[in-house]
Enzyme design. Structure first.
Site, short mmCIF file in Angstrom:
data_model
loop_
_atom_site.label_atom_id
_atom_site.label_comp_id
_atom_site.label_asym_id
_atom_site.label_seq_id
_atom_site.Cartn_x
_atom_site.Cartn_y
_atom_site.Cartn_z
N SER A 16 0.84 -1.20 0.00
CA SER A 16 0.00 0.00 0.00
C SER A 16 0.88 1.25 0.00
O SER A 16 1.66 1.47 0.92
CB SER A 16 -0.91 0.03 1.23
OG SER A 16 -1.44 1.34 1.37
N HIS A 41 -1.62 -1.49 -4.04
CA HIS A 41 -2.84 -1.05 -3.35
C HIS A 41 -2.82 0.47 -3.22
O HIS A 41 -1.87 1.04 -2.67
CB HIS A 41 -2.90 -1.72 -1.98
CG HIS A 41 -4.18 -1.50 -1.24
ND1 HIS A 41 -5.33 -2.22 -1.47
CD2 HIS A 41 -4.49 -0.63 -0.24
CE1 HIS A 41 -6.28 -1.83 -0.65
NE2 HIS A 41 -5.80 -0.85 0.10
N ASP A 43 -4.79 3.74 -1.79
CA ASP A 43 -5.80 4.15 -0.82
C ASP A 43 -6.30 5.56 -1.09
O ASP A 43 -5.59 6.53 -0.83
CB ASP A 43 -5.21 4.09 0.59
CG ASP A 43 -5.06 2.66 1.07
OD1 ASP A 43 -6.05 1.92 1.05
OD2 ASP A 43 -3.93 2.28 1.47
N MET A 45 -8.84 8.47 -0.08
CA MET A 45 -9.66 8.91 1.08
C MET A 45 -10.20 10.31 0.83
O MET A 45 -9.48 11.17 0.35
CB MET A 45 -8.80 8.93 2.33
CG MET A 45 -8.14 7.61 2.63
SD MET A 45 -7.12 7.75 4.11
CE MET A 45 -6.41 6.10 4.16
N HIS A 74 -8.52 1.28 -3.62
CA HIS A 74 -9.42 1.16 -2.47
C HIS A 74 -10.08 2.51 -2.23
O HIS A 74 -9.46 3.44 -1.70
CB HIS A 74 -8.58 0.72 -1.26
CG HIS A 74 -9.36 0.54 0.00
ND1 HIS A 74 -8.74 0.34 1.22
CD2 HIS A 74 -10.70 0.51 0.24
CE1 HIS A 74 -9.67 0.21 2.15
NE2 HIS A 74 -10.85 0.32 1.60
N MET A 76 -12.08 4.79 -0.31
CA MET A 76 -12.69 5.10 0.98
C MET A 76 -13.36 6.46 0.82
O MET A 76 -12.93 7.47 1.38
CB MET A 76 -11.61 5.10 2.08
CG MET A 76 -11.15 3.69 2.42
SD MET A 76 -9.59 3.67 3.32
CE MET A 76 -8.46 3.76 1.95
N MET A 145 -11.66 -5.23 6.13
CA MET A 145 -10.79 -4.27 6.82
C MET A 145 -10.41 -4.82 8.20
O MET A 145 -11.28 -5.19 9.00
CB MET A 145 -11.50 -2.92 7.01
CG MET A 145 -11.68 -2.11 5.74
SD MET A 145 -10.17 -1.82 4.80
CE MET A 145 -9.17 -0.90 5.99
N PHE A 151 -6.34 5.43 8.17
CA PHE A 151 -4.93 5.67 8.50
C PHE A 151 -4.12 4.38 8.37
O PHE A 151 -4.62 3.30 8.68
CB PHE A 151 -4.80 6.20 9.93
CG PHE A 151 -5.51 7.51 10.12
CD1 PHE A 151 -4.87 8.72 9.83
CD2 PHE A 151 -6.83 7.54 10.55
CE1 PHE A 151 -5.55 9.92 9.97
CE2 PHE A 151 -7.51 8.74 10.69
CZ PHE A 151 -6.87 9.94 10.40
N GLY A 153 -0.66 2.20 9.61
CA GLY A 153 0.10 2.04 10.85
C GLY A 153 -0.71 1.71 12.09
O GLY A 153 -0.20 1.84 13.21
N ASP A 180 -6.85 -5.97 4.89
CA ASP A 180 -6.15 -4.68 4.80
C ASP A 180 -6.11 -4.02 6.17
O ASP A 180 -7.16 -3.71 6.75
CB ASP A 180 -6.92 -3.80 3.80
CG ASP A 180 -6.29 -2.44 3.57
OD1 ASP A 180 -5.17 -2.19 4.04
OD2 ASP A 180 -6.96 -1.61 2.91
N GLY A 181 -4.88 -3.79 6.63
CA GLY A 181 -4.69 -3.05 7.87
C GLY A 181 -3.94 -3.85 8.91
O GLY A 181 -4.37 -4.93 9.31
N GLY A 182 -2.79 -3.34 9.31
CA GLY A 182 -2.03 -3.97 10.38
C GLY A 182 -1.37 -5.29 10.00
O GLY A 182 -1.01 -6.08 10.88
N GLY A 202 1.14 -1.81 4.19
CA GLY A 202 1.69 -0.47 3.99
C GLY A 202 2.94 -0.27 4.81
O GLY A 202 4.07 -0.37 4.31
N SER A 203 2.76 -0.02 6.10
CA SER A 203 3.90 0.24 6.99
C SER A 203 4.92 -0.90 6.97
O SER A 203 6.11 -0.66 7.08
CB SER A 203 3.44 0.39 8.44
OG SER A 203 2.26 1.09 8.50
C1 DX5 Z 1 -6.25 2.10 5.83
C2 DX5 Z 1 -5.87 1.69 4.44
C3 DX5 Z 1 -4.81 0.66 4.40
C4 DX5 Z 1 -3.48 1.12 4.94
C5 DX5 Z 1 -2.77 -0.07 5.50
O1 DX5 Z 1 -7.35 2.90 5.77
O2 DX5 Z 1 -6.98 1.18 3.76
O3 DX5 Z 1 -4.65 0.15 3.08
O4 DX5 Z 1 -2.68 1.70 3.94
O5 DX5 Z 1 -1.68 0.39 6.19
P1 DX5 Z 1 -0.89 -0.53 7.22
O6 DX5 Z 1 -0.44 -1.73 6.46
O7 DX5 Z 1 0.20 0.35 7.68
O8 DX5 Z 1 -1.86 -0.89 8.31
ZN ZN Z 2 -6.58 0.13 1.83
#
Ligand code: DX5
Ligand code: ZN
Length: 228
Positions: A16, A41, A43, A45, A74, A76, A145, A151, A153, A180-182, A202-203
């Protein structure tokens, strides 16, 4: 310059770009593409559906000239149908929208498909699988999700793995199950074991000093979870 939806089954890590250095986006894209990532990916927003604003059509249009990766976009955003055409024209290969923003998901899915893109549907951590049951046959990907959208991280919400496991038997082999996420080396194994095949990170990729090594590490952890 567009890549195809990964149609061979198997695990894919989707880096991401949200966690990348935005002053060096193209460079970051090249790094993961050369490392073998097939899916990027993206994102988007809008500051309405989620309390954050990231990037939109112009960035995707620019990145399209830089990469042949599959652009997993994605959305959002509160009105996915309204902006679908602009994102697809810019080069998005798949648009995932959230069930929480629409009463007529089948219509939005059909609209996206009619514009030539693949379709994904996403559920927030507190949205049950039953909310998307009727639209599942109309989509190419279901995104669960595992953090609250908005966000990067954040910490992985392991409760959502129940939904991943619930969804797996509802999907056809060609439909992807994304989480997706964490996602990081400590959580990816459980996500794969529950049935996820497309892991957004992502992170755990761009937030690391060596994104290529980080990507390889995630791939190894994911694969070893399958072998178990
Ligand atoms: C959050 C995003 C994710 C985000 C994941 O709203 O949809 O795609 O980039 O980031 P990490 O992998 O850092 O949780
Ligand atoms: Zn995402």
């Amino acid at each position: 310059m567009k890549s195809t939806f990964p149609d061979s089954p198997g695990l894919r890590i989707a880096p991401s770009l949200l966690a990348a250095d935005f002053s060096r986006l193209a460079e970051h894209v090249h790094v993961v593409e050369q490392a073998g990532a097939e899916i990027l990916h993206l994102d988007v927003m809008d500051g309405h559906f989620v309390p954050n604003i990231s990037f939109g059509v112009p960035i995707i249009k620019s990145l399209r000239t830089q990469s042949e990766m599959f652009f997993d976009t994605h959305l959002m955003i509160a009105e996915p149908g309204r902006y679908a055409e602009a994102f697809i024209k810019a080069g998005a290969d798949l648009l995932t929208f959230h069930i929480e923003v629409t009463q007529e998901p089948e219509k939005v899915a059909e609209h996206i498909r009619s514009l030539g893109a693949k379709v994904g549907i996403s559920i927030n951590p507190d949205t049950p699988v039953s909310a998307i049951q009727d639209v599942i046959p109309e989509v190419d990907l279901v995104l669960v999700m595992s953090v609250w959208p908005g966000f990067g991280g954040q910490s992985f919400i392991s409760d959502v793995l129940t939904k991943v496991a619930q969804l797996k038997p509802l999907l056809k082999q060609e439909q992807r199950l994304e989480i997706d996420g964490g996602i990081d080396p400590t959580t990816i194994g459980a996500a794969v074991a529950a049935g996820a095949d497309t892991l957004v990170a992502g992170s755990a990729v761009f937030g690391q000093p060596d994104p290529v090594a980080a990507l390889k590490k995630l791939e190894q952890h994911a694969a070893s979870s399958l072998e178990r």
